[in-house]
Scaffold this motif. Structure first.
Motif, PDB file in Angstrom:
ATOM      1  N   GLN A  23       2.765  28.705  18.077  1.00 10.52           N
ATOM      2  CA  GLN A  23       3.404  29.488  19.132  1.00 10.52           C
ATOM      3  C   GLN A  23       4.762  28.906  19.496  1.00 10.52           C
ATOM      4  OE1 GLN A  23       2.095  32.326  20.265  1.00 10.52           O
ATOM      5  NE2 GLN A  23       3.920  32.676  21.501  1.00 10.52           N
ATOM      6  N   PHE A  24       4.842  27.585  19.539  1.00 10.26           N
ATOM      7  CA  PHE A  24       6.116  26.909  19.837  1.00 10.26           C
ATOM      8  C   PHE A  24       7.144  27.168  18.746  1.00 10.26           C
ATOM      9  CE2 PHE A  24       8.819  23.152  19.153  1.00 10.26           C
ATOM     10  CZ  PHE A  24       9.478  23.089  20.376  1.00 10.26           C
ATOM     11  N   LEU A  25       6.704  27.169  17.499  1.00  7.74           N
ATOM     12  CA  LEU A  25       7.628  27.385  16.386  1.00  7.74           C
ATOM     13  C   LEU A  25       8.124  28.824  16.327  1.00  7.74           C
ATOM     14  CD1 LEU A  25       5.857  25.352  13.548  1.00  7.74           C
ATOM     15  CD2 LEU A  25       7.921  24.709  14.801  1.00  7.74           C
ATOM     16  N   ILE A  26       7.242  29.763  16.653  1.00  5.41           N
ATOM     17  CA  ILE A  26       7.616  31.171  16.596  1.00  5.41           C
ATOM     18  C   ILE A  26       8.534  31.548  17.752  1.00  5.41           C
ATOM     19  CG2 ILE A  26       6.717  33.525  16.716  1.00  5.41           C
ATOM     20  CD1 ILE A  26       4.207  32.484  15.251  1.00  5.41           C
ATOM     21  N   THR A  27       8.261  30.990  18.943  1.00  5.19           N
ATOM     22  CA  THR A  27       9.108  31.268  20.114  1.00  5.19           C
ATOM     23  C   THR A  27       9.598  29.944  20.701  1.00  5.19           C
ATOM     24  OG1 THR A  27       7.130  31.339  21.504  1.00  5.19           O
ATOM     25  CG2 THR A  27       7.958  33.446  20.648  1.00  5.19           C
ATOM     26  N   PRO A  28      10.548  29.283  20.057  1.00  5.43           N
ATOM     27  CA  PRO A  28      11.023  27.977  20.527  1.00  5.43           C
ATOM     28  C   PRO A  28      11.846  28.106  21.804  1.00  5.43           C
ATOM     29  CG  PRO A  28      12.402  28.742  18.732  1.00  5.43           C
ATOM     30  CD  PRO A  28      11.265  29.733  18.853  1.00  5.43           C
ATOM     31  N   PRO A  29      11.943  27.034  22.588  1.00  3.13           N
ATOM     32  CA  PRO A  29      12.755  27.077  23.815  1.00  3.13           C
ATOM     33  C   PRO A  29      14.237  27.235  23.473  1.00  3.13           C
ATOM     34  CG  PRO A  29      12.077  24.824  23.333  1.00  3.13           C
ATOM     35  CD  PRO A  29      11.326  25.706  22.375  1.00  3.13           C
ATOM     36  N   SER A  30      14.944  27.950  24.318  1.00  3.29           N
ATOM     37  CA  SER A  30      16.374  28.178  24.088  1.00  3.29           C
ATOM     38  C   SER A  30      17.191  26.948  24.496  1.00  3.29           C
ATOM     39  CB  SER A  30      16.839  29.397  24.887  1.00  3.29           C
ATOM     40  OG  SER A  30      18.223  29.600  24.716  1.00  3.29           O
ATOM     41  N   ILE A  31      18.171  26.612  23.678  1.00  2.00           N
ATOM     42  CA  ILE A  31      19.085  25.512  23.983  1.00  2.00           C
ATOM     43  C   ILE A  31      20.467  26.111  24.246  1.00  2.00           C
ATOM     44  CG2 ILE A  31      20.133  23.374  23.143  1.00  2.00           C
ATOM     45  CD1 ILE A  31      17.739  23.010  21.316  1.00  2.00           C
ATOM     46  N   PRO A  32      20.999  25.983  25.474  1.00  2.00           N
ATOM     47  CA  PRO A  32      22.297  26.601  25.798  1.00  2.00           C
ATOM     48  C   PRO A  32      23.456  25.941  25.050  1.00  2.00           C
ATOM     49  CG  PRO A  32      21.554  25.194  27.595  1.00  2.00           C
ATOM     50  CD  PRO A  32      20.408  25.273  26.623  1.00  2.00           C
ATOM     51  N   ASP A  33      24.492  26.745  24.776  1.00  2.00           N
ATOM     52  CA  ASP A  33      25.727  26.256  24.141  1.00  2.00           C
ATOM     53  C   ASP A  33      25.446  25.530  22.826  1.00  2.00           C
ATOM     54  OD1 ASP A  33      27.275  27.211  26.294  1.00  2.00           O
ATOM     55  OD2 ASP A  33      26.871  25.388  27.439  1.00  2.00           O
ATOM     56  N   LEU A  34      24.565  26.095  22.046  1.00  2.00           N
ATOM     57  CA  LEU A  34      24.228  25.479  20.757  1.00  2.00           C
ATOM     58  C   LEU A  34      25.128  26.069  19.679  1.00  2.00           C
ATOM     59  CD1 LEU A  34      22.190  23.475  19.510  1.00  2.00           C
ATOM     60  CD2 LEU A  34      20.741  25.439  18.964  1.00  2.00           C
ATOM     61  N   ARG A  35      26.006  25.258  19.151  1.00  2.00           N
ATOM     62  CA  ARG A  35      26.929  25.742  18.120  1.00  2.00           C
ATOM     63  C   ARG A  35      27.363  24.577  17.227  1.00  2.00           C
ATOM     64  NH1 ARG A  35      30.116  26.248  22.942  1.00  2.00           N
ATOM     65  NH2 ARG A  35      29.599  28.460  22.928  1.00  2.00           N
ATOM     66  N   GLY A  36      28.068  24.923  16.153  1.00  2.00           N
ATOM     67  CA  GLY A  36      28.606  23.903  15.258  1.00  2.00           C
ATOM     68  C   GLY A  36      27.535  23.080  14.571  1.00  2.00           C
ATOM     69  N   TRP A  37      27.816  21.789  14.433  1.00  2.00           N
ATOM     70  CA  TRP A  37      26.899  20.905  13.711  1.00  2.00           C
ATOM     71  C   TRP A  37      25.573  20.724  14.450  1.00  2.00           C
ATOM     72  CZ3 TRP A  37      24.995  16.382  15.768  1.00  2.00           C
ATOM     73  CH2 TRP A  37      25.649  15.866  16.890  1.00  2.00           C
ATOM     74  N   LYS A  38      25.611  20.858  15.814  1.00  2.00           N
ATOM     75  CA  LYS A  38      24.366  20.746  16.576  1.00  2.00           C
ATOM     76  C   LYS A  38      23.420  21.897  16.235  1.00  2.00           C
ATOM     77  CE  LYS A  38      26.199  18.198  20.560  1.00  2.00           C
ATOM     78  NZ  LYS A  38      26.405  18.216  22.021  1.00  2.00           N
ATOM     79  N   ARG A  39      23.983  23.113  16.144  1.00  2.00           N
ATOM     80  CA  ARG A  39      23.163  24.271  15.759  1.00  2.00           C
ATOM     81  C   ARG A  39      22.599  24.079  14.350  1.00  2.00           C
ATOM     82  NH1 ARG A  39      21.380  29.149  16.422  1.00  2.00           N
ATOM     83  NH2 ARG A  39      22.072  29.225  18.582  1.00  2.00           N
ATOM     84  N   PHE A  40      23.449  23.594  13.453  1.00  2.00           N
ATOM     85  CA  PHE A  40      22.987  23.378  12.080  1.00  2.00           C
ATOM     86  C   PHE A  40      21.800  22.416  12.061  1.00  2.00           C
ATOM     87  CE2 PHE A  40      22.952  20.650   8.329  1.00  2.00           C
ATOM     88  CZ  PHE A  40      22.789  21.587   7.318  1.00  2.00           C
TER      89      PHE A  40
END
Length: 282
Positions: free
Chosen positions: A9-26
């Motif tokens: 359930q955690f993997l299918i609907t993971p918590p949102s991380i704000p301002d996630l972009r660039g290498w952090k998103r990767f």
């Protein structure tokens, strides 16, 4: 809800991380993709771990092949009773088992002898240990689990009738190439044409990503080929050129596994709850 169900359930609907972009998103997407892939390989991983752990001499008075069969059945039942796999999915996995076992019986027959299972087992049928079908079932289990966890969707899938015909030709060629010639590359060329536009959409974290479905077939085939090298190294089965000493499985087997993945994928598509996410152009 047990730990595995909570993890899913955690993997299918993971918590949102704000301002996630660039290498952090990767990094985050790569991490979640890796975890989902590992979770999808739960049956595969546990089964092949048992191959490494169970000694050639077996466990107590149980021969190695028989012990592997008991372990495979136990893992499969555990996944069903903990609701990591549904009964419908188990039926599909057992279909893969039957299809794979039939191929094993033919390939190990005296007239063909493509490979052999050298160890003794009580659960051998026509010189093939019953656990061997689970190696094919493991591929189906992975595809089923990954489809759900990665929320897979398929776009521009070829018409079902063509997909079924090419899958049948792939399977038939595994048998007939010993008598009528190997038409693998003609079949592969047809596959390239059929699936040239087909795209797989998957969600590692919170955004959909895409890749050519053909590339997915090739990559899965490669990892199966690696697993085959490891299995033959441990002497689970042997090719004729490995009887006296181990040598790497010929790279041509990679293409065979990739084609087998296509056949397994086609069977998987016809699962009722999966077919809804496959889009065929009209």
């Amino acid at each position: 809800m047990n730990f595995q169900q909570k993890l899913d359930q955690f993997l299918i609907t993971p918590p949102s991380i704000p301002d996630l972009r660039g290498w952090k998103r990767f990094c985050v997407e790569f991490l979640f993709f890796g975890i989902k892939e590992a979770r999808s390989c739960l049956f595969v991983g546990l089964f092949f771990l048992s191959i490494f752990i169970v000694p050639k001499s077996g466990i107590w008075i149980i021969p190695r092949y028989d012990a592997l069969l008991i372990i495979a059945i136990t893992i499969q039942l555990w996944m069903v009773f903990t609701k990591l796999e549904t009964w419908d999915e188990l039926k599909a996995v057992m279909l893969f088992h039957i299809v794979g076992f039939a191929l094993e019986v033919f390939k190990t027959s005296a007239n063909i002898h493509s490979w052999s299972y050298p160890d003794f087992a009580y659960t051998k049928f026509l010189n093939v240990p019953l656990f061997s079908g689970f190696m094919y079932a493991a591929i189906g289990s992975y595809i089923i689990q990954a489809w759900r966890l990665l929320d897979v969707k398929i776009y521009h899938h070829p018409p079902y009738i063509f997909a079924v015909i090419i899958s049948l030709l792939i399977y038939i060629n595994f048998f007939t190439h010993h008598f009528l010639g190997d038409y693998r590359w003609y079949i592969a060329a047809t596959v390239l044409g059929l699936y040239a536009r087909t795209t797989v959409i998957f969600t590692p974290y919170d955004r959909e990503r895409k890749m050519p479905l053909l590339l997915a077939f090739i990559l899965i085939g490669f990892f199966i080929w690696l697993a085959e090298n490891i299995s033959t190294f441990f002497g689970i089965w042997k090719y004729p050129n490995q009887i006296t000493s181990w040598s790497m499985v010929h790279t041509g087997k990679w293409s065979s596994w990739a084609l087998l993945v296509i056949m397994t994928f086609t069977i998987t598509v016809f699962l009722k709850h999966i077919k809804k996410t496959v889009y065929v152009p009209q």
